[in-house]
Design a protein around this motif. Sequence first.
Motif, PDB file in Angstrom:
ATOM      1  N   TRP A  21      17.761  27.182 -61.714  1.00 54.74           N
ATOM      2  CA  TRP A  21      17.550  26.084 -60.754  1.00 54.74           C
ATOM      3  C   TRP A  21      18.613  26.451 -59.323  1.00 54.74           C
ATOM      4  N   VAL A  22      20.002  26.479 -59.610  1.00 54.27           N
ATOM      5  CA  VAL A  22      20.473  26.772 -58.733  1.00 54.27           C
ATOM      6  C   VAL A  22      20.094  28.145 -57.644  1.00 54.27           C
ATOM      7  N   ALA A  23      19.759  29.072 -58.249  1.00 51.28           N
ATOM      8  CA  ALA A  23      19.303  30.251 -57.507  1.00 51.28           C
ATOM      9  C   ALA A  23      18.143  29.735 -56.701  1.00 51.28           C
ATOM     10  N   ARG A  24      17.190  28.981 -57.245  1.00 53.75           N
ATOM     11  CA  ARG A  24      15.970  28.773 -56.457  1.00 53.75           C
ATOM     12  C   ARG A  24      16.233  27.746 -55.300  1.00 53.75           C
ATOM     13  N   THR A  25      17.367  26.617 -55.659  1.00 56.57           N
ATOM     14  CA  THR A  25      17.754  25.808 -54.438  1.00 56.57           C
ATOM     15  C   THR A  25      18.408  26.538 -53.523  1.00 56.57           C
ATOM     16  N   LEU A  26      19.396  27.445 -53.845  1.00 57.03           N
ATOM     17  CA  LEU A  26      20.048  28.268 -52.841  1.00 57.03           C
ATOM     18  C   LEU A  26      19.163  28.934 -52.025  1.00 57.03           C
ATOM     19  N   SER A  27      18.258  29.665 -52.788  1.00 56.19           N
ATOM     20  CA  SER A  27      17.202  30.501 -51.775  1.00 56.19           C
ATOM     21  C   SER A  27      16.423  29.480 -50.772  1.00 56.19           C
ATOM     22  N   GLN A  28      15.951  28.660 -51.469  1.00 56.92           N
ATOM     23  CA  GLN A  28      15.043  27.726 -50.268  1.00 56.92           C
ATOM     24  C   GLN A  28      15.907  27.194 -49.404  1.00 56.92           C
ATOM     25  N   ASN A  29      16.997  26.653 -49.554  1.00 54.37           N
ATOM     26  CA  ASN A  29      17.806  25.919 -48.444  1.00 54.37           C
ATOM     27  C   ASN A  29      18.730  26.802 -47.874  1.00 54.37           C
ATOM     28  N   GLY A  30      18.938  28.050 -48.226  1.00 54.77           N
ATOM     29  CA  GLY A  30      19.918  29.225 -47.656  1.00 54.77           C
ATOM     30  C   GLY A  30      19.055  29.891 -46.689  1.00 54.77           C
ATOM     31  N   ARG A  31      17.565  30.011 -46.659  1.00 54.11           N
ATOM     32  CA  ARG A  31      16.940  30.606 -45.642  1.00 54.11           C
ATOM     33  C   ARG A  31      17.155  30.528 -44.373  1.00 54.11           C
ATOM     34  N   VAL A  32      17.205  29.219 -43.979  1.00 53.85           N
ATOM     35  CA  VAL A  32      17.416  28.676 -42.462  1.00 53.85           C
ATOM     36  C   VAL A  32      18.782  29.238 -42.248  1.00 53.85           C
ATOM     37  N   PHE A  33      19.655  28.942 -42.965  1.00 48.57           N
ATOM     38  CA  PHE A  33      21.207  29.578 -42.641  1.00 48.57           C
ATOM     39  C   PHE A  33      21.235  30.998 -42.495  1.00 48.57           C
ATOM     40  N   LEU A  34      20.325  31.850 -43.175  1.00 43.72           N
ATOM     41  CA  LEU A  34      20.291  33.227 -43.013  1.00 43.72           C
ATOM     42  C   LEU A  34      19.664  33.503 -41.826  1.00 43.72           C
ATOM     43  N   SER A  35      18.485  32.906 -41.417  1.00 36.91           N
ATOM     44  CA  SER A  35      18.007  33.232 -40.204  1.00 36.91           C
ATOM     45  C   SER A  35      18.836  32.989 -39.021  1.00 36.91           C
ATOM     46  N   ASP A  36      19.676  31.923 -39.060  1.00 34.62           N
ATOM     47  CA  ASP A  36      20.505  31.519 -37.813  1.00 34.62           C
ATOM     48  C   ASP A  36      21.836  32.808 -37.803  1.00 34.62           C
ATOM     49  N   VAL A  37      22.267  33.224 -38.927  1.00 35.35           N
ATOM     50  CA  VAL A  37      23.274  34.160 -39.028  1.00 35.35           C
ATOM     51  C   VAL A  37      22.557  35.596 -38.450  1.00 35.35           C
ATOM     52  N   LEU A  38      21.481  35.847 -38.927  1.00 37.32           N
ATOM     53  CA  LEU A  38      20.754  37.024 -38.583  1.00 37.32           C
ATOM     54  C   LEU A  38      20.138  36.895 -37.083  1.00 37.32           C
ATOM     55  N   GLN A  39      20.295  35.805 -36.390  1.00 41.81           N
ATOM     56  CA  GLN A  39      19.741  35.703 -35.157  1.00 41.81           C
ATOM     57  C   GLN A  39      18.357  35.658 -34.882  1.00 41.81           C
ATOM     58  N   GLY A  40      17.747  34.900 -36.023  1.00 39.24           N
ATOM     59  CA  GLY A  40      16.349  34.632 -35.712  1.00 39.24           C
ATOM     60  C   GLY A  40      15.361  35.645 -36.324  1.00 39.24           C
ATOM     61  N   ASN A  41      15.940  36.851 -37.024  1.00 36.42           N
ATOM     62  CA  ASN A  41      15.068  38.029 -37.583  1.00 36.42           C
ATOM     63  C   ASN A  41      14.780  37.454 -38.908  1.00 36.42           C
ATOM     64  N   GLU A  42      13.332  36.836 -38.993  1.00 42.26           N
ATOM     65  CA  GLU A  42      13.031  36.107 -40.023  1.00 42.26           C
ATOM     66  C   GLU A  42      12.709  37.190 -41.395  1.00 42.26           C
ATOM     67  N   LYS A  43      12.202  38.218 -40.777  1.00 42.29           N
ATOM     68  CA  LYS A  43      11.907  39.470 -42.132  1.00 42.29           C
ATOM     69  C   LYS A  43      13.154  39.832 -42.793  1.00 42.29           C
ATOM     70  N   LEU A  44      14.240  40.087 -41.805  1.00 44.62           N
ATOM     71  CA  LEU A  44      15.570  40.415 -42.431  1.00 44.62           C
ATOM     72  C   LEU A  44      15.868  39.155 -43.216  1.00 44.62           C
ATOM     73  N   ALA A  45      15.979  38.123 -42.667  1.00 42.90           N
ATOM     74  CA  ALA A  45      16.481  37.021 -43.283  1.00 42.90           C
ATOM     75  C   ALA A  45      15.910  36.716 -44.711  1.00 42.90           C
ATOM     76  N   ASP A  46      14.561  36.974 -44.883  1.00 37.41           N
ATOM     77  CA  ASP A  46      13.964  36.782 -46.090  1.00 37.41           C
ATOM     78  C   ASP A  46      14.301  37.829 -46.995  1.00 37.41           C
ATOM     79  N   ALA A  47      14.489  39.105 -46.550  1.00 37.68           N
ATOM     80  CA  ALA A  47      15.024  40.296 -47.188  1.00 37.68           C
ATOM     81  C   ALA A  47      16.295  40.106 -47.893  1.00 37.68           C
ATOM     82  N   VAL A  48      17.234  39.700 -46.961  1.00 38.19           N
ATOM     83  CA  VAL A  48      18.640  39.413 -47.424  1.00 38.19           C
ATOM     84  C   VAL A  48      18.838  38.258 -48.630  1.00 38.19           C
ATOM     85  N   ASN A  49      17.946  37.250 -48.089  1.00 35.54           N
ATOM     86  CA  ASN A  49      17.836  36.125 -49.095  1.00 35.54           C
ATOM     87  C   ASN A  49      17.361  36.742 -50.548  1.00 35.54           C
TER      88      ASN A  49
END
Length: 146
Positions: A21-49
Amino acid sequence: MDLTVVAYVAYLLISVTLTVWVARTLSQNGRVFLSDVLQGNEKLADAVNHLLVVGFYLVNLGFVALYLKNSDGVADARELVEAISVKVGVVLLVLGVMHLGNVYVLNKFRRRGIMEREQRPPVPPQGWTATADKSVGPFGTPATGV
């Protein structure tokens, strides 16, 4: 059935369920944060996530498995509840520390990216300054046509 085995099964069910449950929650909600960290690179954000989720599962489920053994036997219902609550409480603390560690590291990356984006590029030259000696051109080369 021995109460120690009941404690093991209950601990595993609760801990694995919480970890998923925690992993899924962090994955779903952390994607937006990762996208911002990686300056909008969605593919890289998904891979890192995805890599973070796999690492999260490996560390936490490994800890759950290692922490399964109960050195004392469980004799009655009270000891059963105490054993399960202590083990689940420790797993929750580990999950929380893992989460805070991930957020701390990603926030460092995010701040560094923001600082890099806010830096202004150097100003290009707008011309040459006049030299006092007309016989010398730019960069100390002899002037032509003097």
